[in-house]
Motif scaffolding. Structure first.
Motif, mmCIF file in Angstrom:
data_model
loop_
_atom_site.group_PDB
_atom_site.id
_atom_site.type_symbol
_atom_site.label_atom_id
_atom_site.label_comp_id
_atom_site.label_asym_id
_atom_site.label_seq_id
_atom_site.Cartn_x
_atom_site.Cartn_y
_atom_site.Cartn_z
ATOM 1 N N ASN A 56 67.272 48.589 35.201
ATOM 2 C CA ASN A 56 65.882 48.975 34.896
ATOM 3 C C ASN A 56 65.846 49.036 33.213
ATOM 4 N N PRO A 57 65.828 47.736 32.577
ATOM 5 C CA PRO A 57 65.746 47.684 31.193
ATOM 6 C C PRO A 57 64.514 48.173 30.597
ATOM 7 N N ILE A 58 64.783 48.905 29.573
ATOM 8 C CA ILE A 58 63.825 49.785 28.594
ATOM 9 C C ILE A 58 62.740 48.384 27.945
ATOM 10 N N ALA A 59 63.310 47.472 27.827
ATOM 11 C CA ALA A 59 62.610 46.439 27.260
ATOM 12 C C ALA A 59 63.280 45.124 27.096
ATOM 13 N N PHE A 60 62.839 43.876 26.698
ATOM 14 C CA PHE A 60 63.623 42.767 26.384
ATOM 15 C C PHE A 60 63.219 42.503 25.030
ATOM 16 N N GLU A 61 64.262 42.318 24.204
ATOM 17 C CA GLU A 61 64.328 41.697 23.086
ATOM 18 C C GLU A 61 64.440 40.102 23.175
ATOM 19 N N VAL A 62 63.232 39.584 22.590
ATOM 20 C CA VAL A 62 62.931 38.009 22.709
ATOM 21 C C VAL A 62 63.295 37.399 21.568
ATOM 22 N N ILE A 63 64.086 36.227 21.615
ATOM 23 C CA ILE A 63 64.158 35.288 20.459
ATOM 24 C C ILE A 63 63.797 33.901 20.634
ATOM 25 N N TYR A 64 62.794 33.472 19.915
ATOM 26 C CA TYR A 64 62.398 32.090 20.249
ATOM 27 C C TYR A 64 62.025 31.385 18.862
ATOM 28 N N ASP A 65 62.810 30.014 18.437
ATOM 29 C CA ASP A 65 62.825 29.408 17.469
ATOM 30 C C ASP A 65 61.485 28.303 17.367
ATOM 31 N N LYS A 66 61.003 27.865 18.462
ATOM 32 C CA LYS A 66 60.004 27.016 18.635
ATOM 33 C C LYS A 66 58.725 27.607 19.295
ATOM 34 N N GLU A 67 57.705 27.212 19.204
ATOM 35 C CA GLU A 67 56.415 27.579 20.081
ATOM 36 C C GLU A 67 56.483 27.205 21.500
ATOM 37 N N ILE B 111 56.322 58.108 22.461
ATOM 38 C CA ILE B 111 56.807 56.687 22.146
ATOM 39 C C ILE B 111 57.559 56.223 23.127
ATOM 40 N N LEU B 112 58.367 56.805 23.804
ATOM 41 C CA LEU B 112 59.478 56.405 24.895
ATOM 42 C C LEU B 112 58.518 55.848 25.988
ATOM 43 N N ASN B 113 57.364 56.729 26.372
ATOM 44 C CA ASN B 113 56.765 56.479 27.442
ATOM 45 C C ASN B 113 55.985 55.250 27.275
ATOM 46 N N LYS B 114 55.561 55.147 25.760
ATOM 47 C CA LYS B 114 54.753 53.841 25.721
ATOM 48 C C LYS B 114 55.588 52.661 25.785
ATOM 49 N N LEU B 115 57.044 52.745 25.541
ATOM 50 C CA LEU B 115 57.917 51.898 25.671
ATOM 51 C C LEU B 115 58.226 51.367 27.163
ATOM 52 N N LYS B 116 58.107 52.412 27.835
ATOM 53 C CA LYS B 116 58.422 52.090 29.279
ATOM 54 C C LYS B 116 57.201 51.759 30.177
ATOM 55 N N LYS C 207 56.321 40.455 31.760
ATOM 56 C CA LYS C 207 54.958 40.922 31.978
ATOM 57 C C LYS C 207 54.584 41.180 33.339
ATOM 58 N N LYS C 208 54.824 40.304 34.309
ATOM 59 C CA LYS C 208 54.779 40.611 35.621
ATOM 60 C C LYS C 208 55.282 41.983 35.898
ATOM 61 N N GLU C 209 56.616 42.103 35.366
ATOM 62 C CA GLU C 209 57.375 43.107 36.027
ATOM 63 C C GLU C 209 57.184 44.334 35.245
ATOM 64 N N ASN C 210 56.256 44.286 34.212
ATOM 65 C CA ASN C 210 55.494 45.636 33.353
ATOM 66 C C ASN C 210 56.772 46.184 32.407
ATOM 67 N N ILE C 211 57.513 45.268 31.789
ATOM 68 C CA ILE C 211 58.502 45.656 30.982
ATOM 69 C C ILE C 211 58.125 45.063 29.471
ATOM 70 N N SER C 212 58.542 45.941 28.513
ATOM 71 C CA SER C 212 58.205 45.776 27.107
ATOM 72 C C SER C 212 58.883 44.560 26.582
ATOM 73 N N VAL C 213 58.045 43.954 25.669
ATOM 74 C CA VAL C 213 58.715 42.469 24.983
ATOM 75 C C VAL C 213 58.768 42.989 23.556
ATOM 76 N N TRP C 214 59.687 42.533 23.200
ATOM 77 C CA TRP C 214 60.117 43.223 21.708
ATOM 78 C C TRP C 214 60.418 41.839 20.965
ATOM 79 N N VAL C 215 59.651 41.544 19.801
ATOM 80 C CA VAL C 215 59.798 40.395 19.061
ATOM 81 C C VAL C 215 60.105 40.810 17.714
ATOM 82 N N ASN C 216 60.981 39.877 16.898
ATOM 83 C CA ASN C 216 61.180 40.265 15.320
ATOM 84 C C ASN C 216 60.481 39.246 14.525
#
Length: 318
Positions: A233-244, A38-43, A256-265
């Motif tokens: 070297n962040p493991i991911a970024f948690e992104v918060i957006y209230d509008k499209e 799982i950690l490898n998939k996140l990285k 995405k360009k840097e191949n870093i995971s994007v986490w959305v709630n």
């Protein structure tokens, strides 16, 4: 003889009816699944696999932030469980979301004003507010429980007690099963925690505006994210957006360009531009699908069972 024939006919009828009963959904965890995988998939994010996160565990079927809620989430195949970390009056770390015990336990009072022994005399309430048999777990108990199991934990609110939380992870041998997160820019995190930042899995939270520690200036989402990308070297970024059309959406392209995971709630409207779990239950492709289309490869949900079912139907989860 007639009795034998009658019994035989009953058995045939029972067997026939039984075949019409709808089978319960069963989740089978892959034998190869592990916390390291799982950690490898996140990285190493991929558009072909979406990581799933259970918010406070499977709280619809067990008390939130309980060991049982975590166990149920693991059993259904969730990749990551989000929990919350708080400190008691006598400096023990427990797992609870609120600053007080009022809502989720049979007790009353602020956690910071109650010693651990007193808190452990309370029992947790279920989602309907009824008492259960479950006790408030300590962070150490939770980490010992998940050790070696195929799951990671996201330690929400541990930013207030990061060194103490890290010490528990080190003691329990679970450093690589935990994800820390926070809102501060990198230079503030370095000032607070120094080299400790290089020993943890850390996920910055990206808002439409990220304030510095004094709240006097702000950074645009892409500037804030780039500050971590360039010097960390962040493991991911948690992104918060209230509008499209939020500027955070544009910052996702940099991640995405840097191949870093994007986490959305997908918990409530303000976190995901209205593409919430409740809407996704009715039309998953229009909401969870939209989130994925906009770059997410990690989704935190209050509907873990349904999210996994949808992702499996799309070939996006094991």
């Amino acid at each position: 003889m007639k009795n034998i024939i009658f019994v035989s006919l009953l058995m045939i009828a029972f067997t026939s009816c039984k075949g019409d009963v709808k089978e319960k959904t069963e989740f089978k965890i892959s034998e190869n699944k592990s916390s390291n995988l799982i950690l490898n998939k996140l990285k190493n994010p991929s558009s072909e696999y979406i990581l799933t996160v259970a918010h406070r565990g499977d709280w619809r079927n067990a008390p939130e932030n309980s060991v049982d809620a975590i166990k149920r989430a693991i059993d259904m195949g969730i990749d990551i469980v989000e929990i919350d970390v708080r400190k008691t009056k006598d400096n023990h770390l427990i797992v609870m979301h609120d600053k007080s015990v009022d809502r989720t336990t049979t007790g009353k009072g602020k956690i910071a004003e109650i010693v651990l022994d007193s808190i452990q005399k309370f029992v947790l309430k279920n989602g309907a507010g009824m008492p259960t048999k479950h006790k408030v777990p300590t962070l150490k108990e939770v980490m010992n429980f998940v050790k070696g199991k195929p799951v990671l934990l996201n330690l929400d609110k541990a930013w207030d007690n990061l060194p103490e939380s890290y010490a528990i992870l080190k003691e329990t041998g679970t450093i690589n099963q935990a994800i820390f997160k926070g809102n501060d820019p990198l230079h503030v995190m370095r000032k607070k925690h120094g080299k400790l930042m290089d020993s943890i899995n850390y996920m910055p939270m990206v808002w439409p505006i990220n304030y510095n520690i004094y709240g006097e200036t702000s950074e645009a989402p892409d500037v804030y994210a780039k500050g971590f990308i360039d010097k960390y070297n962040p493991i991911a970024f948690e992104v918060i957006y209230d509008k499209e059309d939020s500027p955070v959406i544009d910052a996702i392209a940099l991640m995405k360009k840097e191949n870093i995971s994007v986490w959305v709630n997908t918990l409530w409207d303000e976190l995901c531009a209205g593409h919430t779990d409740d809407k996704a239950i009715e039309n998953p492709s229009a909401h969870w699908g939209w989130i994925i289309e906009k770059g997410a490869n990690v989704i935190q949900t209050d509907r873990p069972k349904e999210l996994i079912e949808y992702l499996k139907s799309e070939g996006l989860h094991d």
